[in-house]
Design an enzyme around this catalytic site. Structure first.
Site, PDB file in Angstrom:
ATOM      1  N   ALA A 153       1.885   1.639   5.284  1.00 45.42           N
ATOM      2  CA  ALA A 153       1.235   2.683   6.034  1.00 45.42           C
ATOM      3  C   ALA A 153       1.447   4.236   5.458  1.00 45.42           C
ATOM      4  CB  ALA A 153       1.846   2.728   7.440  1.00 45.42           C
ATOM      5  N   TYR A 154       2.668   4.557   4.955  1.00 47.82           N
ATOM      6  CA  TYR A 154       2.670   5.840   4.421  1.00 47.82           C
ATOM      7  C   TYR A 154       2.187   5.750   3.133  1.00 47.82           C
ATOM      8  CZ  TYR A 154       5.126   9.623   2.347  1.00 47.82           C
ATOM      9  OH  TYR A 154       5.605  10.801   1.790  1.00 47.82           O
TER      10      TYR A 154
END
Length: 247
Positions: A153-154
């Site tokens: 996600a990052y």
């Protein structure tokens, strides 16, 4: 005293994530170099940071559309203008394999790191267009270029920041507004407390210089990007990666 004293004289800046880490370091330099700042953050450290810098404070969740729009209005009213936006607010999100990644954690990470950049840029651009001048710096990451395992996600959110910055920079290239992104490798920051030690060790091991960056190194680059000196580079990325970045 900064060697660039007066570089931001007469300029007004909004810095998100401004209560600590890179955001605070950037705000400190802007003030030291003659500028005024409005710090946006949710941290308990916000009031103390603003008191120390003589800065305007806005407690705002950058993923909240209405709150961001209200914050932009409040900052312009307090500062009289907005010349600079530095989007430094962000979270690491969960550090787990994709098949164990909960959707709530995915959405929260994207909401703050990518939606937040979009909302802050969208709210501030009209203020800059009205003045015919602007400098926007969106803080991405080397993870947005190369990806880090167990940080899907990052990595995805930071890749999105790069793509968004390139698009907006091209849109505004003829309007006197410069838009660029910073893509640092891991540097010493409070955000590291959100990561397990083995993840930090992995990221340090990828840096050819063999060390983490220092916040002052990235702050110096951001302040160049936010200044009038950065006048012919837009829709670009600036690296502070210790040699890690390959493109």
């Amino acid at each position: 005293m900064s060697v660039f004293a007066g570089r931001f004289a007469g300029r007004a800046a909004i810095v998100t994530g401004g209560a600590s880490g890179l955001g605070l370091a950037v705000a400190e330099r802007i003030v030291a170099e003659g500028g005024r700042v409005s710090l946006w953050d949710m941290s308990d450290a916000l009031d103390a940071a603003c008191a120390r810098l003589g800065a305007h404070a806005v407690r705002v969740d950058v993923s909240d559309e209405d709150a961001v729009d209200a914050a932009a209005t409040a900052s312009e009213a307090a500062l009289g203008r907005v010349d600079i936006l530095v989007c430094s607010a962000g979270i690491t999100g969960p550090t787990v394999p994709v098949h164990e990644f909960g959707f709530e954690g995915w959405r929260r990470t994207l909401s703050i790191n990518l939606d937040g950049v979009f909302l802050c840029n969208r709210a501030v651009v009209p203020l800059m267009l009205a003045g015919g001048y602007g400098r926007i710096v969106n803080v991405s990451s080397v993870a947005g270029k190369e990806g880090n395992p167990n940080a899907s996600a990052y990595s995805a959110s930071k890749a999105g920041v790069i793509g968004f910055t390139k698009s907006l920079g091209k849109e505004l290239a003829g309007a006197g507004i410069i838009v660029n992104a910073l893509t640092p490798a891991t540097f010493e920051s409070p955000i590291l407390a959100q990561l397990p030690p083995e993840q930090v060790a992995y990221m340090r091991g990828k840096i050819p210089m063999g060390r983490l960056g220092e916040v002052a190194e990235s702050a110096a680059m951001v302040c160049f990007m936010a200044s009038e000196e950065c006048s012919f580079t837009t829709a670009a990325t600036f690296d502070t990666s210790g040699g890690r970045t390959t493109y």
